[in-house]
Design an enzyme around this catalytic site. Sequence first.
Site, PDB file in Angstrom:
ATOM      1  N   LYS A  11      -5.583  17.537 -45.263  1.00 17.49           N
ATOM      2  CA  LYS A  11      -4.435  17.850 -46.105  1.00 17.49           C
ATOM      3  C   LYS A  11      -4.312  16.804 -47.232  1.00 17.49           C
ATOM      4  CE  LYS A  11      -1.847  19.924 -42.222  1.00 17.49           C
ATOM      5  NZ  LYS A  11      -0.525  19.930 -41.526  1.00 17.49           N
ATOM      6  N   TYR A  51      -0.107  29.824 -44.373  1.00 19.08           N
ATOM      7  CA  TYR A  51       0.967  29.430 -43.456  1.00 19.08           C
ATOM      8  C   TYR A  51       1.956  30.577 -43.212  1.00 19.08           C
ATOM      9  CZ  TYR A  51      -0.363  24.464 -43.226  1.00 19.08           C
ATOM     10  OH  TYR A  51      -1.006  23.272 -42.975  1.00 19.08           O
ATOM     11  N   PHE A  59      11.006  24.374 -42.090  1.00 19.87           N
ATOM     12  CA  PHE A  59      10.067  23.467 -42.766  1.00 19.87           C
ATOM     13  C   PHE A  59       9.078  24.199 -43.675  1.00 19.87           C
ATOM     14  CE2 PHE A  59       8.344  24.428 -38.543  1.00 19.87           C
ATOM     15  CZ  PHE A  59       7.043  24.853 -38.834  1.00 19.87           C
ATOM     16  N   ARG A  87      -9.247  21.352 -32.258  1.00 22.82           N
ATOM     17  CA  ARG A  87      -7.826  21.077 -31.995  1.00 22.82           C
ATOM     18  C   ARG A  87      -7.680  19.792 -31.176  1.00 22.82           C
ATOM     19  NH1 ARG A  87      -3.551  23.902 -34.429  1.00 22.82           N
ATOM     20  NH2 ARG A  87      -2.347  23.752 -32.507  1.00 22.82           N
ATOM     21  N   THR A  93       0.582  18.339 -32.787  1.00 19.84           N
ATOM     22  CA  THR A  93       1.188  18.512 -34.116  1.00 19.84           C
ATOM     23  C   THR A  93       2.014  17.301 -34.541  1.00 19.84           C
ATOM     24  OG1 THR A  93       1.293  20.884 -33.678  1.00 19.84           O
ATOM     25  CG2 THR A  93       2.650  20.058 -35.491  1.00 19.84           C
ATOM     26  N   ARG A 104      -4.658  12.498 -35.380  1.00 17.84           N
ATOM     27  CA  ARG A 104      -3.226  12.285 -35.623  1.00 17.84           C
ATOM     28  C   ARG A 104      -2.686  11.114 -34.802  1.00 17.84           C
ATOM     29  NH1 ARG A 104      -1.784  18.745 -35.324  1.00 17.84           N
ATOM     30  NH2 ARG A 104      -2.064  19.261 -37.542  1.00 17.84           N
ATOM     31  N   ASN A 114       0.685  15.021 -41.348  1.00 14.53           N
ATOM     32  CA  ASN A 114      -0.162  14.812 -40.159  1.00 14.53           C
ATOM     33  C   ASN A 114      -1.657  15.031 -40.427  1.00 14.53           C
ATOM     34  OD1 ASN A 114      -0.104  17.564 -40.328  1.00 14.53           O
ATOM     35  ND2 ASN A 114       0.804  17.921 -38.302  1.00 14.53           N
ATOM     36  N   HIS A 117      -5.385  20.082 -40.737  1.00 15.83           N
ATOM     37  CA  HIS A 117      -5.082  21.409 -40.196  1.00 15.83           C
ATOM     38  C   HIS A 117      -6.275  21.878 -39.372  1.00 15.83           C
ATOM     39  CE1 HIS A 117      -3.893  25.615 -39.885  1.00 15.83           C
ATOM     40  NE2 HIS A 117      -5.177  25.868 -40.079  1.00 15.83           N
ATOM     41  N   GLU A 128      -8.501  32.434 -41.363  1.00 14.23           N
ATOM     42  CA  GLU A 128      -8.429  31.262 -42.241  1.00 14.23           C
ATOM     43  C   GLU A 128      -9.778  30.928 -42.872  1.00 14.23           C
ATOM     44  OE1 GLU A 128      -4.677  29.365 -39.739  1.00 14.23           O
ATOM     45  OE2 GLU A 128      -6.609  28.346 -39.645  1.00 14.23           O
TER      46      GLU A 128
END
Length: 152
Positions: A11, A51, A59, A87, A93, A104, A114, A117, A128
């Site tokens: 990100k 998203y 948010f 993941r 998250t 993270r 964070n 993605h 995606e």
Amino acid sequence: MSVERTFVAVKPDGVERGLVGEIISRFEKRGLKLVGLKQMQVSNDLAEKHYGEHKGKPFFDGLVKFITSGPIVAMCWEGKGAIATCRNVIGATSPAAAAMGTIRGDLAMDISRNLVHGSDGPESAVREVSLFFGPDDLVSKWDRTIEKWICE
Ligand code: IDP
Ligand code: MG
């Protein structure tokens, strides 16, 4: 376990903090195969599509604003069970809950900053990857008979 492809992105905070190499390296060292990679600016339209599942949440607007605030590094990783493995490499998250040893858990402090993605399941992975990459952007197996990379 089947070979999967999954969408991962550094990100804007990760790009801004100079952590692109560190983040890519963690997936590489784990043994995943990088089959797509590009730095890009995400448009509002793409951010809202990507998203879409979060539309209506408190948010959401901030998330879209943040993901469009600077370049991201979009990646497609391939490997057996790649979706869950990525993941796990990324971590929970909320960085406060993310285990040490995860990206993270080691490098982030804030849920809205964070760093990374990662697709959360087989359907979102397909959706995606195809939102961010065309078939010609992805490399896969080297086919000896035609001496070409096969893009699936
Ligand atoms: P994930 O990135 O771990 O899959 P999601 O629940 O899909 O988490 O949320 C997408 C992104 O939205 C998160 O990575 C995080 O940056 C942001 N986010 C999720 N929940 C919150 C929240 O409660 N407050 C602020 N930002 C959030
Ligand atoms: Mg998610």
